[in-house]
Design a protein around this motif. Structure first.
Motif, short mmCIF file in Angstrom:
data_model
loop_
_atom_site.label_atom_id
_atom_site.label_comp_id
_atom_site.label_asym_id
_atom_site.label_seq_id
_atom_site.Cartn_x
_atom_site.Cartn_y
_atom_site.Cartn_z
N PRO A 280 0.85 -1.38 0.26
CA PRO A 280 -0.07 0.13 0.03
C PRO A 280 0.81 1.29 0.04
N ASN A 281 0.35 2.37 -0.34
CA ASN A 281 0.88 3.57 -0.59
C ASN A 281 -0.05 4.48 0.62
N PHE A 282 0.70 5.31 1.43
CA PHE A 282 -0.20 6.14 2.30
C PHE A 282 0.17 7.68 2.19
N PRO A 283 -0.90 8.41 1.68
CA PRO A 283 -0.52 9.83 1.76
C PRO A 283 -0.26 10.43 2.96
N PRO A 284 0.80 11.54 3.02
CA PRO A 284 1.21 11.95 4.28
C PRO A 284 0.03 12.70 5.08
N GLN A 285 0.19 12.59 6.09
CA GLN A 285 -0.80 13.22 7.30
C GLN A 285 -0.20 14.01 8.14
N HIS A 286 -0.90 14.99 8.66
CA HIS A 286 -0.39 15.96 9.80
C HIS A 286 -0.56 15.19 11.18
N THR A 291 4.09 17.36 14.97
CA THR A 291 3.72 18.88 14.59
C THR A 291 4.21 18.93 12.95
N ASP A 292 4.07 17.96 12.26
CA ASP A 292 4.61 17.90 10.93
C ASP A 292 3.88 16.92 10.30
N PHE A 293 3.91 16.84 8.69
CA PHE A 293 3.40 15.79 7.91
C PHE A 293 4.27 14.42 7.97
N LEU A 294 3.66 13.58 8.33
CA LEU A 294 4.08 12.12 8.11
C LEU A 294 3.57 11.13 7.29
N HIS A 295 4.49 10.47 6.61
CA HIS A 295 4.08 9.23 5.82
C HIS A 295 3.79 8.13 6.89
N CYS A 296 2.79 7.35 6.92
CA CYS A 296 2.48 6.27 7.66
C CYS A 296 3.70 5.24 7.54
N THR A 297 4.00 4.59 8.37
CA THR A 297 4.92 3.45 8.55
C THR A 297 4.50 2.25 9.21
N PRO A 298 3.48 1.49 8.89
CA PRO A 298 2.90 0.66 9.84
C PRO A 298 3.84 -0.61 10.04
N ALA A 299 3.30 -1.12 11.00
CA ALA A 299 4.09 -2.49 11.58
C ALA A 299 4.13 -3.51 10.74
#
Length: 362
Positions: A280-286, A291-299
């Motif tokens: 999967p691809n995950f869009p960055p979320q705040h 206090t910044d935008f992050l790309h999700c990095t699931p377990a």
């Protein structure tokens, strides 16, 4: 054989080794002999300091509302799932078991937990996407967010007035996903295993709105294990306090974010331009914590091969053990790969990946 099946969080060993021997727990033989910690508390076996450290950590991260809520301590989140199912179904006194559902891909242990003891109170009801509401009977929906196995942030699917919800938030920590809002649900489950990596201590907790529900969950603990080990609670207190006060040589969550980001980056680079194996691809979320935008990095990496391929078997042929899609309510061309193991194992996985891709291409 490399084991990427289990979510065993051994990636955190490197961090806790860096902490060294500065934080030790030494217990005299004369203390904590009693079953009871505070007989006047509804959760009579829980150490008050642990409840406070749980609240401190959630307030720091901002991932759950804890004020005005009741903390139930359990032997990991697996026992708390059973306790929650018991607490919700016991007072209804229905003639047949209540269905427990979750949206596919669902956590592979939900069917086992629901059916293992063949309870007269509840049973596994399958995929929430196709659940049929028979005669407006009550049901329980397990909502896992971020989801295990695919990492998606989720809400309930069935959405019927007669439904009851249990939110499994074991992975709602900043090393895995952006913390967008403090969760505020009736029953929320967390665990030290996936927060700090101390899976062997078997400490989890539920944050519960309704006191009567919380009391019934504690009754389940009393019947099944007569509480939770005081030694494990003391260890959890020390670890949670270190993290929430940032008493360690380096920031714990920054370590977790860095390791997970690096692993996902390497995996994506290895699969770039490849269509026989997708993740999967995950869009960055705040993230409110960062206090910044992050790309999700699931377990976990939720992998998809072409239809008709048994991905678990293909990986097995390359001496890599993963968990096949069928256990998550999906076809066999899906499989879950844990991202939580040791660095050496992950590096070996990347080395074997070209052979796997070659097999899939043919």
């Amino acid at each position: 054989m490399l084991d990427f099946d289990k979510g065993d969080p051994t990636m955190y060993e490197a961090y806790w080794k860096s902490v060294g021997d500065d934080f030790k727990i030494t217990l005299p033989a004369s203390i904590l002999l009693s079953y009871f910690t505070n007989p006047k508390s509804f959760c009579w076996y829980a150490l008050p300091k642990l409840e406070q450290e749980i609240k401190n950590l959630h307030n720091l991260v901002g991932n759950a509302v804890v004020e005005g809520r009741h903390i139930v301590v359990g032997n990991g989140s697996s026992q708390l799932i059973q306790a929650a199912l018991y607490a919700l179904t016991e007072p209804l006194d229905l003639p047949s078991p209540i269905n427990v559902v979750s949206a596919a891909p669902f956590y592979s242990c939900y069917p086992q937990i629901s059916d293992y003891v063949r309870s007269g109170l509840f049973k596994w009801g399958g995929d929430a996407h196709v659940y049929i509401d028979h005669d407006s009977q009550p049901y329980i929906e397990m909502v896992t967010s971020p989801n295990n196995p695919d990492g998606e942030l989720r809400g309930p699917v069935v959405n019927k007035v007669n439904g009851m919800l249990v939110h499994d938030l074991a992975y709602y920590w900043p090393q895995y996903t952006a913390i967008t809002d403090p969760a505020d649900h009736d029953i929320m489950l967390f665990t030290v295993s996936k927060c700090t990596g101390h899976a062997g201590s078997r400490i989890g907790w539920a944050i519960v709105k309704d006191l009567d529900v919380a009391k019934r969950m504690v009754k389940f603990m009393e019947i099944s294990t007569i509480g939770v080990s005081k030694e494990a609670q003391l260890r959890a207190i020390s670890i949670l306090e270190m993290i929430s006060t940032n008493s360690c040589p380096s920031n714990f969550f920054e370590f977790g974010q860095f390791v997970m980001a690096e692993r996902w980056k390497k995996l994506r680079e290895a699969l770039q331009g490849i269509d026989v194996l997708q993740i999967p691809n995950f869009p960055p979320q705040h993230c409110n914590f960062k206090t910044d935008f992050l790309h999700c990095t699931p377990a976990y990496a939720w992998m998809k091969a072409q239809v008709g391929i048994n991905l678990e078997e293909v990986m097995q042929e390359e001496s890599i053990r993963v968990r096949g899609g069928k256990t998550f309510g999906c076809p066999s061309n899906y499989a879950r790969l844990s991202m939580l193991g040791r660095d050496n194992d992950f590096d070996l996985l990347l080395k074997r990946l070209p052979s796997i891709l070659k097999r899939l291409a043919h």
